[in-house]
Design a protein around this motif. Structure first.
Motif, PDB file in Angstrom:
ATOM      1  N   ARG A  15     123.460 -32.304 -36.392  1.00  0.00           N
ATOM      2  CA  ARG A  15     123.999 -31.763 -35.161  1.00  0.00           C
ATOM      3  C   ARG A  15     124.242 -30.274 -35.270  1.00  0.00           C
ATOM      4  NH1 ARG A  15     126.521 -35.807 -31.831  1.00  0.00           N
ATOM      5  NH2 ARG A  15     126.056 -37.852 -32.639  1.00  0.00           N
ATOM      6  N   LYS A  18     121.886 -26.262 -31.762  1.00  0.00           N
ATOM      7  CA  LYS A  18     121.915 -26.606 -30.352  1.00  0.00           C
ATOM      8  C   LYS A  18     120.531 -26.435 -29.750  1.00  0.00           C
ATOM      9  CE  LYS A  18     126.256 -27.221 -30.799  1.00  0.00           C
ATOM     10  NZ  LYS A  18     126.704 -28.566 -31.074  1.00  0.00           N
ATOM     11  N   ARG A  49     130.512 -37.608 -17.987  1.00  0.00           N
ATOM     12  CA  ARG A  49     129.800 -36.385 -18.355  1.00  0.00           C
ATOM     13  C   ARG A  49     129.746 -35.388 -17.200  1.00  0.00           C
ATOM     14  NH1 ARG A  49     128.578 -40.672 -21.156  1.00  0.00           N
ATOM     15  NH2 ARG A  49     127.949 -40.466 -23.346  1.00  0.00           N
ATOM     16  N   GLN A 165     117.930 -32.870 -31.231  1.00  0.00           N
ATOM     17  CA  GLN A 165     119.371 -32.788 -30.985  1.00  0.00           C
ATOM     18  C   GLN A 165     119.712 -32.809 -29.498  1.00  0.00           C
ATOM     19  OE1 GLN A 165     118.017 -29.976 -32.926  1.00  0.00           O
ATOM     20  NE2 GLN A 165     118.137 -31.189 -34.781  1.00  0.00           N
ATOM     21  N   ASP A 168     123.245 -34.211 -28.703  1.00  0.00           N
ATOM     22  CA  ASP A 168     124.354 -33.951 -29.624  1.00  0.00           C
ATOM     23  C   ASP A 168     125.685 -33.775 -28.906  1.00  0.00           C
ATOM     24  OD1 ASP A 168     122.872 -34.210 -31.861  1.00  0.00           O
ATOM     25  OD2 ASP A 168     122.714 -32.088 -32.333  1.00  0.00           O
ATOM     26  N   GLU A 169     125.691 -32.998 -27.822  1.00  0.00           N
ATOM     27  CA  GLU A 169     126.934 -32.711 -27.113  1.00  0.00           C
ATOM     28  C   GLU A 169     127.308 -33.819 -26.142  1.00  0.00           C
ATOM     29  OE1 GLU A 169     126.314 -29.028 -25.163  1.00  0.00           O
ATOM     30  OE2 GLU A 169     126.484 -27.836 -26.969  1.00  0.00           O
ATOM     31  N   LEU A 170     126.415 -34.760 -25.910  1.00  0.00           N
ATOM     32  CA  LEU A 170     126.615 -35.731 -24.842  1.00  0.00           C
ATOM     33  C   LEU A 170     127.022 -37.109 -25.330  1.00  0.00           C
ATOM     34  CD1 LEU A 170     123.510 -34.712 -22.723  1.00  0.00           C
ATOM     35  CD2 LEU A 170     125.898 -34.226 -22.193  1.00  0.00           C
ATOM     36  N   GLU A 173     131.101 -38.847 -31.016  1.00  0.00           N
ATOM     37  CA  GLU A 173     130.942 -38.427 -32.411  1.00  0.00           C
ATOM     38  C   GLU A 173     130.500 -39.609 -33.269  1.00  0.00           C
ATOM     39  OE1 GLU A 173     130.665 -35.576 -35.205  1.00  0.00           O
ATOM     40  OE2 GLU A 173     131.307 -35.255 -33.127  1.00  0.00           O
TER      41      GLU A 173
END
Length: 520
Positions: A15, A18, A49, A165, A168-170, A173
Motif C-alpha cells: 500500500r 498511491k 465511501r 493499489q 488501497d484507500e477504499l 485496513e
C-alpha cells in the motif's frame, strides 16, 4: 512459467504507492452520476465511501441520497432498487428522467460461474446477457438480449485496474486488493445455487463465456440503453460460487466482502472520470505543455555499467509496418545471458497470450498473433485503431520485452510524461512476472520508435486542443534510454515507481529541445 496476477500472495502489491489515475470524460458537463444497488449491504458499502449526503425524494416515492465522492466534483445520487430486473429497469429509467446523469452504475454482489474468479474478486461486465428469453419447443431455444458496456466507462475501469493499489484507500485496513476481471455476466430472475440444475446446464451450454450471474443487470442496462444511450456499467463483487455453497459463503461474511470490493471499484472509476465541466483550458503556449515528473528521491543503489548491455529492439524483433505510430517499448535485459531451451520457448509463446490478456495488454476478443523463432517468442496484435502494434516477447537469451502505441486522442500521438511514467511502471511489473529464470540482475531499457511525429502534452489537454506541436520533427531515428544500470529483480519490484520515474526523466531529455516545432 508465466504467472497470472494474484496467483500467489507475493503478487499482491503493498500500500506504499498511491495510484495515478487517468481522467476519462463522459458525455457533456452536467456533473451528475447515479449509482444503483439492490441490497442494503451493497447500499451501505457505497454510502460509506461518500460524503455530504442529503436526502432527495422522487415524486413517485423513490428516495435517493445525494453526495460527493471525496476528491471529486461529481454530484453522485445513490439509490437502492431492490432485487429483480423489472425494478431495476423502472427505477433506472425514473432516475435518468429526473436527474439526467452523465453516467449510471449498478454495483453489488453476484455468483461466480468460472473457477478462475475467486470469492471477493470484482467482475466488470463487458456485456450483460438477459438469459431467460427464448422459445420452448421440444428443447428450449434461447433468444437472449445483450447490452454492451459503455466503451468509455469500461476503458477507464480497465485503466484503474492496471494499478495494483487501486483500492488501497477504499478498503478496510488489512484487506487485500481484489483481482478485477473484465468479462460478460448473465442476469435473470432466479438466484442460482446448485451446480447441476437445469438452469446451470442452460448457462453452461449457451452462455459459457459469462463469469458471473445476478438478477438486476439486464433491467438496468436495457433501461440505460433506451434512455438516450446513457453510459452505463455493471460492477459486481463475487460473494458465492452459484454451486450450492451459498449458505456457507454467506455465513462466512463473503456478501459483505464482495459488496465492499464492488463499491471500492465503482468509487475508483468515478474518481478517475474527468471532473464535470470538461478538461482544463488549453495553455497559451502549446509547444511543450506537460511538465515532466518530479525529481527522483530514493532511487535504489545500482551498479553503473561501463557500457550498456546489448538490446534487441522491437524493430529488430518484428519489423514495423507503414501506418504504425509512435510506440513505447520497455525491456529488461539480464546481466548474465541465459539460454532457454526451445521446449520452454514454445510454452512461453502460448503463455505470452494468456499473460497479455490477464494484464489487459490484449483484449479478450482480439486475435493475437504468435511467433516462435530460433531466438525469441512473441505474441502481438496489429491494430490500426490503436495506432500500431502491441505485444510481448521473450528472447532465448532471457530479454523480456513489451510495447504499445502512445495514446492518440486526436490526430497525432501524445507523449504525456505522467501517463508514460505510469505505463512504464506497469510494464516493468508485467515483465518481472513473465517467467522464472535463474537469479541474475537486470538493466531496464526504453525506446520510442518511430519518434519523429508526436507531441508532448497532457492527455487531458490533447482531448480538447485543436493544436499540437511536433515535438521532435527532423530529430532523426528512434529515441532510446540504454540499459546501463543493473538491479536484482527483487529491488526492481520493490522500487518500480521510483525506477519508472528515473527512466521517464531520462526519456524526456530527448524532447527538451525539439529540432522542428511545426504547429498542427
Amino acid at each position: 512459467m508465466i504467472h497470472a496476477p494474484g496467483a500467489e500472495a507475493g503478487h499482491r502489491r503493498s500500500r506504499a504507492d498511491k495510484p495515478v489515475l487517468v481522467r476519462c470524460q463522459v458525455r457533456s458537463s452536467g456533473g451528475k452520476i447515479v449509482v444503483f444497488t439492490a441490497l442494503p449491504l451493497e447500499y451501505r458499502a457505497v454510502r460509506a465511501r461518500m460524503e455530504n449526503l442529503q436526502r432527495v425524494d422522487h415524486e413517485a416515492g423513490t428516495i435517493f441520497e445525494r453526495g460527493h465522492v471525496p476528491g471529486t466534483a461529481w454530484e453522485v445520487y445513490l439509490a437502492r432498487v431492490g432485487q429483480g430486473n423489472q425494478a431495476a429497469a423502472i427505477l433506472t429509467e425514473r432516475a435518468i428522467g429526473m436527474i439526467r446523469p452523465e453516467a449510471v452504475f449498478f454495483t453489488g454482489i453476484a455468483g461466480a460461474l468460472k473457477h478462475d474468479v475467486a470469492l471477493g474478486d470484482v467482475v466488470v461486465a463487458t456485456r450483460v446477457f438477459a438469459y431467460h428469453g427464448g422459445k420452448q419447443e421440444e428443447k428450449f431455444k434461447p433468444r437472449p438480449e445483450m447490452w454492451q458496456a459503455s466503451h468509455r466507462l469500461e476503458q477507464v475501469a480497465g485503466y484503474v485496474a492496471l494499478d495494483a493499489q487501486w483500492a488501497d484507500e477504499l478498503l478496510s485496513e488489512g484487506r487485500e486488493v481484489p483481482e478485477v476481471h473484465f468479462k460478460p455476466i448473465a442476469a435473470g430472475e432466479a438466484v442460482v445455487n446448485a451446480s447441476m440444475s437445469a438452469l446451470q446446464v442452460l448457462l453452461d451450454e449457451h452462455y459459457n463465456g459469462v463469469a458471473a450471474i445476478e438478477t438486476e443487470g439486464a433491467g438496468f442496462a436495457g433501461a440505460a440503453s433506451m434512455a438516450g444511450q446513457v453510459p452505463a456499467l455493471v460492477i459486481r463483487g463475487i460473494s458465492d460460487r452459484a454451486d450450492g455453497s451459498k449458505q456457507h459463503t454467506d455465513s462466512g461474511g463473503f456478501q459483505r466482502i464482495a459488496a465492499e470490493s464492488a463499491a471500492a471499484m465503482t468509487i475508483a472509476v468515478i474518481r478517475a472520470l474527468t471532473s464535470p465541466g470538461g478538461a482544463e483550458a488549453e495553455p497559451s503556449n502549446p509547444q511543450i505543455v506537460a511538465s515532466t515528473p518530479s525529481s527522483v528521491a530514493g532511487l535504489p543503489d545500482s551498479e553503473k555499467l561501463k557500457e550498456p548491455l546489448p538490446v534487441v529492439w522491437r524493430r529488430t524483433l518484428l519489423p514495423s509496418w507503414s501506418s504504425e505510430g509512435a510506440t513505447l517499448e520497455v525491456h529488461l535485459i539480464p546481466e548474465c545471458s541465459v539460454r532457454l531451451p526451445m521446449r520452454q520457448m514454445n510454452q512461453l509463446k502460448d503463455g505470452l497470450v494468456s499473460a497479455g490478456r490477464s494484464e489487459a495488454v490484449f483484449t479478450t476478443t482480439e486475435a493475437v498473433s504468435r511467433v516462435l523463432e530460433a531466438d525469441f517468442a512473441a505474441a502481438f496484435v496489429r491494430d490500426p485503431n490503436r495506432g500500431g502494434s502491441v505485444g510481448l516477447a521473450i528472447s532465448q537469451a532471457g530479454q523480456r520485452s513489451c510495447w504499445e502505441p502512445l495514446p492518440r486522442p486526436s490526430h497525432i500521438p501524445v507523449l504525456d510524461p505522467e501517463y508514460t511514467q505510469k505505463r512504464i511502471a506497469h510494464l516493468l511489473r508485467l515483465l518481472l512476472r513473465l517467467h522464472a529464470v535463474p537469479q541474475t540482475r537486470y538493466a531496464p531499457a526504453l525506446g520510442i520508435d518511430p519518434a519523429e511525429f508526436l507531441t508532448v502534452m497532457s492527455l487531458d489537454t490533447a482531448r480538447t486542443s485543436h493544436r499540437a506541436t511536433l515535438a521532435r520533427g527532423g530529430g532523426g531515428g528512434p529515441v532510446h534510454v540504454l540499459p546501463d544500470e543493473v538491479w536484482d529483480a527483487a529491488t526492481i519490484d520493490a522500487a518500480v515507481p521510483t525506477i519508472a520515474e528515473e527512466l521517464t526523466l531520462r526519456l524526456m531529455q530527448h524532447f527538451q529541445a525539439p529540432g522542428d516545432r511545426r504547429l498542427f
